[in-house]
Motif scaffolding. Structure first.
Motif, short mmCIF file in Angstrom:
data_model
loop_
_atom_site.label_atom_id
_atom_site.label_comp_id
_atom_site.label_asym_id
_atom_site.label_seq_id
_atom_site.Cartn_x
_atom_site.Cartn_y
_atom_site.Cartn_z
N LEU A 85 38.23 47.44 59.63
CA LEU A 85 37.82 48.10 57.94
C LEU A 85 38.83 48.21 57.61
O LEU A 85 39.04 47.68 55.91
CB LEU A 85 36.67 48.89 57.51
N THR A 86 39.42 49.14 57.42
CA THR A 86 40.27 50.25 56.64
C THR A 86 41.22 50.20 56.66
O THR A 86 42.01 49.61 55.24
CB THR A 86 40.55 50.90 57.81
N ALA A 87 42.05 48.95 57.70
CA ALA A 87 43.05 47.97 57.92
C ALA A 87 43.03 47.18 56.49
O ALA A 87 44.26 46.39 55.71
CB ALA A 87 43.50 47.49 59.20
N THR A 88 41.62 46.26 57.00
CA THR A 88 41.92 45.26 55.87
C THR A 88 41.48 45.26 54.31
O THR A 88 42.73 44.46 53.45
CB THR A 88 40.50 44.51 56.32
N ARG A 89 41.22 46.17 54.14
CA ARG A 89 41.30 46.48 52.92
C ARG A 89 42.49 47.48 52.47
O ARG A 89 42.86 46.95 51.16
CB ARG A 89 40.33 47.67 52.68
N ALA A 90 43.07 47.91 52.60
CA ALA A 90 44.85 48.29 52.89
C ALA A 90 45.35 46.89 53.01
O ALA A 90 46.65 47.00 51.80
CB ALA A 90 45.48 49.20 53.81
N ALA A 91 45.22 46.34 53.85
CA ALA A 91 46.44 44.95 52.90
C ALA A 91 45.79 43.81 51.99
O ALA A 91 46.91 43.18 51.59
CB ALA A 91 45.73 44.30 54.73
N ASP A 92 44.03 44.18 51.78
CA ASP A 92 44.38 43.82 49.91
C ASP A 92 44.52 43.80 49.50
O ASP A 92 44.85 42.26 48.61
CB ASP A 92 42.76 43.16 50.20
N GLU A 93 44.78 45.37 49.27
CA GLU A 93 44.93 45.81 48.29
C GLU A 93 47.04 45.71 48.01
O GLU A 93 47.35 44.96 47.13
CB GLU A 93 45.10 47.16 48.53
N GLU A 94 47.18 45.38 49.50
CA GLU A 94 49.16 45.03 49.43
C GLU A 94 49.05 43.78 48.51
O GLU A 94 49.86 42.72 48.28
CB GLU A 94 49.62 45.27 50.59
N ALA A 95 48.12 43.23 49.45
CA ALA A 95 48.28 41.15 48.93
C ALA A 95 48.45 41.02 47.42
O ALA A 95 48.74 40.53 46.27
CB ALA A 95 46.96 40.52 49.54
N GLN A 96 47.48 41.84 46.89
CA GLN A 96 47.18 41.94 45.61
C GLN A 96 48.51 41.79 44.79
O GLN A 96 48.60 41.43 43.41
CB GLN A 96 45.33 42.65 45.25
N LYS A 97 49.22 43.25 45.21
CA LYS A 97 50.33 43.57 44.50
C LYS A 97 50.86 43.02 44.35
O LYS A 97 52.21 42.69 43.41
CB LYS A 97 51.19 44.71 45.40
N LEU A 98 51.03 42.00 45.46
CA LEU A 98 51.88 40.58 45.59
C LEU A 98 51.40 39.30 44.57
O LEU A 98 52.32 38.56 43.98
CB LEU A 98 51.99 40.07 46.98
N LEU A 99 50.16 39.27 44.49
CA LEU A 99 49.56 38.13 43.90
C LEU A 99 49.98 38.02 42.65
O LEU A 99 51.00 37.37 41.35
CB LEU A 99 48.42 38.23 43.97
N VAL A 100 50.39 40.04 41.79
CA VAL A 100 50.85 39.83 39.81
C VAL A 100 52.09 39.01 40.43
O VAL A 100 52.29 39.40 38.89
CB VAL A 100 50.56 41.41 40.15
N ARG A 101 53.08 38.73 41.21
CA ARG A 101 54.29 38.76 40.67
C ARG A 101 54.45 37.47 41.18
O ARG A 101 55.78 37.40 40.80
CB ARG A 101 55.08 40.09 41.75
N THR A 102 53.75 36.39 41.39
CA THR A 102 53.61 35.39 41.82
C THR A 102 53.98 34.22 39.88
O THR A 102 52.63 34.72 39.41
CB THR A 102 52.36 34.78 42.24
N LYS A 103 54.21 33.23 40.64
CA LYS A 103 53.89 32.55 39.62
C LYS A 103 52.76 31.84 39.19
O LYS A 103 52.56 31.03 40.02
CB LYS A 103 55.23 31.30 39.34
#
Length: 105
Positions: A85-103
């Protein structure tokens, strides 16, 4: 990993949950669509991999044998699921950071 064996993973955690529910390695394996031998081998791997047994078995023949997940086994499953659960939440947070950088379209 312990040597070449994976000590705990999602299938092993699910197997332990099913053993706790059914009181049987065979029934737990059937519930997961695996053979008794495969379920038994996984239990043996887990018991070898940790400092204490995760599953205790009793012999006795038809209707008298069984298996129980030890308190240590329950704690290992809890810790494993918490780590996932901790790893999944951390991965989701990082993925969200990437999404704000996409067109956007």
């Amino acid at each position: 990993m312990v040597g070449d064996e994976i000590a705990m993973g999602p299938g092993k955690a699910d197997l332990l949950d099913n053993i706790a529910k059914t009181g049987s390695i065979a029934a737990a394996g059937r519930a997961m669509g695996m053979s008794y031998k495969r379920a038994w081998d996984l239990v043996e791997q887990m018991n070898r991999s940790f400092t204490e047994k995760l599953v205790e078995t009793s012999k006795g023949g038809a209707g008298r044998g069984g298996a129980v997940v030890t308190a240590f086994g329950e704690e290992v499953v809890r810790q494993y699921r918490s780590a996932v659960l901790t790893a999944t939440r951390a991965a989701d947070e990082e993925a969200q950071k990437l999404l704000v950088r996409t067109k956007s379209d």
